[in-house]
Write an enzyme that holds these catalytic residues in place. Structure first.
Site, PDB file in Angstrom:
ATOM      1  N   VAL A  12       0.821  -1.207   0.000  1.00  0.00           N
ATOM      2  CA  VAL A  12       0.000   0.000   0.000  1.00  0.00           C
ATOM      3  C   VAL A  12       0.861   1.264   0.000  1.00  0.00           C
ATOM      4  CG1 VAL A  12      -0.235   0.023   2.519  1.00  0.00           C
ATOM      5  CG2 VAL A  12      -1.959   1.160   1.103  1.00  0.00           C
ATOM      6  N   LEU A  33      11.544  -4.416  -8.572  1.00  0.00           N
ATOM      7  CA  LEU A  33      12.741  -5.250  -8.540  1.00  0.00           C
ATOM      8  C   LEU A  33      12.342  -6.674  -8.171  1.00  0.00           C
ATOM      9  CD1 LEU A  33      15.125  -2.838  -6.583  1.00  0.00           C
ATOM     10  CD2 LEU A  33      14.766  -2.997  -9.065  1.00  0.00           C
ATOM     11  N   CYS A  94      20.301  -3.775   1.928  1.00  0.00           N
ATOM     12  CA  CYS A  94      19.465  -3.936   0.737  1.00  0.00           C
ATOM     13  C   CYS A  94      19.117  -2.581   0.123  1.00  0.00           C
ATOM     14  CB  CYS A  94      18.198  -4.700   1.099  1.00  0.00           C
ATOM     15  SG  CYS A  94      17.190  -5.208  -0.311  1.00  0.00           S
ATOM     16  N   CYS A 193      11.475  -9.539   4.355  1.00  0.00           N
ATOM     17  CA  CYS A 193      10.986 -10.294   3.197  1.00  0.00           C
ATOM     18  C   CYS A 193      11.433 -11.742   3.251  1.00  0.00           C
ATOM     19  CB  CYS A 193      11.452  -9.626   1.908  1.00  0.00           C
ATOM     20  SG  CYS A 193      13.249  -9.487   1.726  1.00  0.00           S
TER      21      CYS A 193
END
Length: 377
Positions: A12, A33, A94, A193
């Site tokens: 969102v 990505l 990251c 993740c």
């Protein structure tokens, strides 16, 4: 119309950021990505949702295969760190090596666009006196992500837009609903993740690290039990140790050389400071003299006043005015002047356990108080 590339994860936040950019008249191009296969906003599932948002907003959508760089810069980085008894912080790594830098390069070299945007909660401004781009906390302090962005370069900060920096999470949801975005009611990601994709960090690491059993010991070397791999433990951990003791014990240190998990009472898990390496100076130029700032050593831990002392070799030492619980090598130490992020780096080693004396740090590592730094000239 001004052109800008927005990074879309399928959540969102990035969706609302894209909608705001379109609404203010930007010529928006969506980029996702592809980091790995599986569930989660950074995986296959996220790409489908991101594509749907681009179709809904009527903008181009590009998917960049970033699996190889993600493997090298994040997965290999994590596996190496955990194998050595270090607890790396993957999000800041990251952001620097997988997301912002490569996305800006793709925007410039492939699309001919010099500006990027994301749904992160942070703010950027240019200091006219120093000429530096400064990174600021978001308006919503509960969602502020500046801690994870400390390692971004001046080049990236000068090219990035954070449309949600002045919004609360509730306002972001309202924006998504206002534009009827398909992600408006999508649940928020609660974990890394890798955890989303594999179920837990232990499950992820067990795919790459062969568990090697060893001893759980006290600081004096007394063996209290056995562990099934130091990569399964973190500094400050209390639950899941599997040992009986008259008082609660916490993980104090992970000794990769001896393959030991060192535990002790909570009073032993507080430290007066740490050394920091791999520094990045953001809102100020690299200093040569000590200064006083508010330092944060975990994302959910409030910053505390400390003295930041350059060591002259690309490292520095942090000395807190109040001892900190479970300072963890591999995590980030980030220093602020109010809402202005001055710089940050990777914690190398914790210093000055409070086990012997909790009344104050040793005199020899406690220089006189210093004033917060002014903006760099």
């Amino acid at each position: 119309m001004p052109e800008i590339v927005v990074g879309l994860s399928g959540g969102v936040d990035s969706s609302a950021a894209a909608a705001l950019l379109c609404d203010r008249g930007e010529d928006v191009v969506g980029v996702t990505l592809w980091l790995m296969k599986g569930k989660g906003q950074c995986c296959s599932e996220g790409m489908v949702d991101a594509a749907a948002i681009c179709e809904q907003l009527g903008i181009e959508h590009h998917v960049v295969d970033s699996r190889e760089v993600f493997q090298t810069e994040i997965i290999d980085y994590l596996v190496q760190g955990y194998s050595q008894g270090i607890t790396p912080l993957p999000c800041s790594q990251c952001n620097k090596t997988v997301k912002f830098g490569p996305m800006l390069t793709y925007a410039r070299e492939t699309l001919g666009i010099d500006r990027i945007a994301t749904g992160h909660y942070a703010q950027v401004r240019r200091n006219p006196e120093s000429g530096r781009y400064e990174l600021l906390r978001a308006v919503d302090r509960q969602k502020d992500q500046s801690y994870f962005l400390y390692d971004l370069s001046q080049d990236v900060l000068g090219s990035v837009d954070f449309p949600l920096g002045g919004c609360t999470k509730g306002e972001t949801r309202a924006i998504a609903a206002q534009f009827n975005l398909s992600t408006a009611d999508k649940p928020e990601s609660q974990d890394l993740c890798l955890i989303e994709s594999h179920g837990s960090m232990q499950s992820f690491l067990d795919q790459y690290i062969t568990p090697q059993g060893g001893d759980i010991v006290t600081e004096d070397g007394t063996v209290l039990g056995k562990h099934q791999g130091i990569h399964r433990y973190t500094i400050g951990q209390r639950k899941g140790l599997g040992i009986a003791y008259p008082e609660p014990l916490f993980v104090l240190r992970l000794d990769g050389g001896r393959n030991q998990v060192v535990v002790g009472p909570r009073s032993s898990a507080h430290w007066w400071g740490c050394t920091v390496q791999r520094l990045n100076w953001v809102s100020m130029a690299e200093p040569t003299t000590p200064f006083r700032a508010q330092v944060q050593v975990r994302y959910r831990t409030p910053p505390d006043w400390a003295q930041v002392i350059p060591l002259g070799d690309g490292r520095l030492e942090i000395q807190f005015e109040v001892p900190q619980f479970s300072i963890t090598p591999g995590q980030a130490a980030v220093w602020y002047d109010g809402d202005r992020l001055l710089g940050g780096g990777v914690i190398e080693v914790a210093l000055g356990s409070t086990i012997a004396d909790i009344s104050g740090p040793p005199a020899e590592v406690n220089p006189a108080p210093l004033v917060p730094p002014a903006p760099a000239p």
